[in-house]
Design an enzyme around this catalytic site. Sequence first.
Site, PDB file in Angstrom:
ATOM      1  N   ARG A 232       2.428   5.461   1.147  1.00  0.00           N
ATOM      2  CA  ARG A 232       3.735   4.834   1.008  1.00  0.00           C
ATOM      3  C   ARG A 232       4.430   4.822   2.362  1.00  0.00           C
ATOM      4  O   ARG A 232       4.298   5.769   3.154  1.00  0.00           O
ATOM      5  CB  ARG A 232       4.608   5.585  -0.010  1.00  0.00           C
ATOM      6  CG  ARG A 232       4.222   5.328  -1.456  1.00  0.00           C
ATOM      7  CD  ARG A 232       4.603   3.907  -1.863  1.00  0.00           C
ATOM      8  NE  ARG A 232       4.296   3.623  -3.252  1.00  0.00           N
ATOM      9  CZ  ARG A 232       3.163   3.051  -3.670  1.00  0.00           C
ATOM     10  NH1 ARG A 232       2.228   2.736  -2.794  1.00  0.00           N
ATOM     11  NH2 ARG A 232       2.973   2.805  -4.942  1.00  0.00           N
ATOM     12  N   HIS A 280       0.425  -4.213   3.189  1.00  0.00           N
ATOM     13  CA  HIS A 280       0.395  -3.529   1.889  1.00  0.00           C
ATOM     14  C   HIS A 280      -0.682  -4.153   0.989  1.00  0.00           C
ATOM     15  O   HIS A 280      -0.419  -4.542  -0.148  1.00  0.00           O
ATOM     16  CB  HIS A 280       1.764  -3.594   1.204  1.00  0.00           C
ATOM     17  CG  HIS A 280       1.975  -2.456   0.241  1.00  0.00           C
ATOM     18  ND1 HIS A 280       3.198  -1.847   0.045  1.00  0.00           N
ATOM     19  CD2 HIS A 280       1.122  -1.817  -0.597  1.00  0.00           C
ATOM     20  CE1 HIS A 280       3.095  -0.899  -0.865  1.00  0.00           C
ATOM     21  NE2 HIS A 280       1.836  -0.860  -1.276  1.00  0.00           N
TER      22      HIS A 280
END
Length: 317
Positions: A232, A280
């Site tokens: 993350r 991502h």
Amino acid sequence: MKKGGILLAATGWDSALWSRMFTDAAPGRQVFVDPDGRTDDSVDYAIVWKQPAGSLAGLKNLKVIFSLGAGVDHVFRDPLVPDVPIVRVVSNDLTNRMSEYVVWQVLDHHRMGPKYRRQQQDAIWLEDRSQPAAKDITIGMLGLGVLGSDAAMKLKVMGFNVTGWSRSHHHLDGIPTFHGQEQMPAFLAGVDMLVCLLPLTPATANMLAMPMFEMMTKRGPLGAPVLINAGRGGLQNEKDILAALDIGTLSAVSLDVFQQEPLPVDSPFWSHPKVTLTPHAAAASDPFSLVKPIVDQMDAFDRGEPLRNLVDRKHQY
């Protein structure tokens, strides 16, 4: 028995596709796409990804929240999230995609991919046979959940020396493991490449920072450690990462996640010569792999069977 409805509250996803697939996989359950077309007592199950704040608060019959991604930090950003069980997504497809990404990035750095791409761009032919063997490189896996454990085992099969760290004790065959903050320095001291697949929680926020980088080896075959983060963006202190690259505390990084996404066009990460950047994309959630297992869990829970892959609310993962 009438089956309870499903609410899909997924920001940034193809809601029409996911809704259609849940409708096909769950006959007898009405599927609603937030915020339209539902009543507060018609929903038993919520399927979420970065749900709008308060969107679940009025669901009187809500039984379970399912996260569409491996992480669940987005669920807890909603201060009004109901106090019901939360289930994280676990699938072989998602696990394999993440392991592919980790192996790709480790091999790219190990076999000097960034260096050779720069030489190609500059039309430089420079033969270099000084590459270390896999057995001489230690990969430290930060996070030993389903994703981290699978990636660690696959790297071990390729001949790398692999170690792992987790908050609590984990056993992996043939892989030395460390746990808890007291064992973090010993874990980091021998790491040439640090792969981070930790969840984002209050305890892990901003932990990828200069104090951690300074604990890693400076004498390994790579000269300075490599950081790979596919966990993350909130795990990383981005100013510290850039500073560590500039002063040589880190030799290179591969980042799939960032504190702000999409990454701003003026971010120095775009053009930094020691940064490999992906948007991502390490492990996408595929509806063709995830919808049926989620519906199967709903049906099983309705029959009184226990939920799998439950999130610990105290630790938020």
